[in-house]
Design an enzyme around this catalytic site. Structure first.
Site, short mmCIF file in Angstrom:
data_model
loop_
_atom_site.label_atom_id
_atom_site.label_comp_id
_atom_site.label_asym_id
_atom_site.label_seq_id
_atom_site.Cartn_x
_atom_site.Cartn_y
_atom_site.Cartn_z
N SER A 153 38.68 110.23 64.79
CA SER A 153 38.67 110.42 66.25
C SER A 153 38.83 111.88 66.69
CB SER A 153 39.73 109.53 66.92
OG SER A 153 39.42 108.16 66.67
N GLU A 168 41.60 111.15 56.06
CA GLU A 168 41.15 110.32 57.17
C GLU A 168 41.98 109.05 57.24
OE1 GLU A 168 36.87 111.03 58.50
OE2 GLU A 168 36.77 109.73 56.78
N ASN A 189 29.48 113.15 60.44
CA ASN A 189 29.10 111.97 59.67
C ASN A 189 28.41 111.01 60.64
OD1 ASN A 189 28.97 109.62 58.17
ND2 ASN A 189 31.19 109.29 58.10
N LYS A 235 27.02 108.27 60.08
CA LYS A 235 27.11 106.86 59.67
C LYS A 235 25.73 106.20 59.81
CE LYS A 235 31.98 106.97 60.70
NZ LYS A 235 33.22 106.26 60.98
N GLY A 291 37.45 105.90 64.35
CA GLY A 291 36.75 105.08 65.35
C GLY A 291 37.66 104.47 66.40
N HIS A 322 34.50 107.29 51.25
CA HIS A 322 34.82 107.07 52.66
C HIS A 322 35.48 105.69 52.80
CE1 HIS A 322 34.37 106.25 56.92
NE2 HIS A 322 34.27 107.56 57.09
N GLU A 378 35.10 103.35 54.79
CA GLU A 378 34.16 102.25 55.04
C GLU A 378 33.50 101.80 53.74
OE1 GLU A 378 32.06 104.10 58.31
OE2 GLU A 378 33.92 103.98 59.46
P1 PGA Z 1 35.35 108.97 63.89
O1 PGA Z 1 34.90 108.78 62.36
O2 PGA Z 1 35.30 110.45 64.19
O3 PGA Z 1 34.35 108.19 64.67
O4 PGA Z 1 36.73 108.43 64.00
C1 PGA Z 1 35.33 109.67 61.35
C2 PGA Z 1 34.81 109.24 60.01
O5 PGA Z 1 34.77 108.02 59.74
O6 PGA Z 1 34.42 110.07 59.18
#
Ligand code: PGA
Length: 246
Positions: free
Chosen positions: A209, A165, A9, A11, A171, A93, A95
């Site tokens: 992560s 997640e 992803n 982003k 993150g 997601h 976010e």
């Molecule tokens: P990350 O993000 O691997 O940077 O923790 C995962 C995600 O938000 O899909």
């Protein structure tokens, strides 16, 4: 499930130039043990399609509109995504849930519209740090999952993917512990089994992560059918290492 699914992803990252370098590394991969997908910003879907067609890597989008078309300024429909041969799309997601206030109703509509265009929705589920502290992790995750399972009739188990997640792990540089991941994946798997006898065909991914160091241990856990990778997917060598860890 034999083959793992490794999804990157990106982003809101990338540029025509930096993407070209990433796509080149990805498109040169052969004999990958897993199914590999990159989810790029909408504006780079044409570049993804041009760069990855004929390679082992699939592509998709990070979101989709909950409307099929019309006066929805700034939105992108599932029909438009299918114009670019998107194979997968993220739905719900954290976010989007947090920063864009998406609720389960909106998410169910997005999920259905993606399915209508034969784009595989990846339904993201996960509790926040405070929900976890309050001991509500399972309840939150199950309510997010149930919103889809209970609203959509004739949903085929193989037509969608679930991604657990935990919001606090995204993150942060610290993935959830292996025991926590295994426990939540078992909860999700049990709920899916209760819903449909064929639900072994529904893949459950872990995200938060994931990096080349922890990927193998996570991918080896029971009921973990793949990973959803954010920041580590921006480094193509790291992402390929994760894809080869399965
Ligand atoms: P990350 O993000 O691997 O940077 O923790 C995962 C995600 O938000 O899909």
């Amino acid at each position: 499930m034999a083959q793992k699914l490794v999804v990157g992803n990106w982003k809101m990252n990338g540029s025509l130039r930096s993407n070209a370098a990433r796509f080149q590394v990805l498109a040169s991969q052969v004999q990958l043990p897993s199914c590999v997908v990159v989810l790029v910003p909408y504006v780079y879907l044409a570049q993804a399609k041009a760069s990855l067609t004929g390679s082992a890597i699939l592509w998709g989008a990070q979101d989709v509109s909950n409307q099929s078309g019309g006066a929805f300024t700034g939105d992108v429909s599932a029909e438009m995504l299918s114009d670019f041969a998107c194979h997968y799309v993220l739905v719900g997601h954290s976010e989007r849930r947090q920063l864009h206030h998406e609720n389960n109703t909106t998410i169910v509509d997005k999920f259905q519209l993606a399915l209508n265009r034969s784009i595989t929705p990846i339904l993201c589920l996960g509790e926040t740090a405070s929900e976890r502290q309050e001991g509500k992790s399972q309840a939150v995750v199950l309510s997010q999952l149930n919103a889809v399972l209970e609203s959509l009739e004739q949903l085929e188990p193989s037509s969608f993917v679930v991604a657990y997640e935990p919001v606090w792990a995204i993150g942060s540089g610290n993935a959830a512990g292996l025991k926590d991941i295994a426990a939540m994946h078992a909860v999700i798997r049990n709920r899916l089994k209760e819903w449909n006898a064929q639900s072994d065909e529904t893949r459950i991914l872990y995200g938060g992560s994931v990096n080349p160091e922890n990927a193998k241990d996570i991918l080896n856990l029971p009921n973990v059918d793949g990973v959803l990778v954010g920041s580590a997917s921006l480094d193509s060598d790291d992402f390929v290492a994760i894809a080869r860890a399965s």
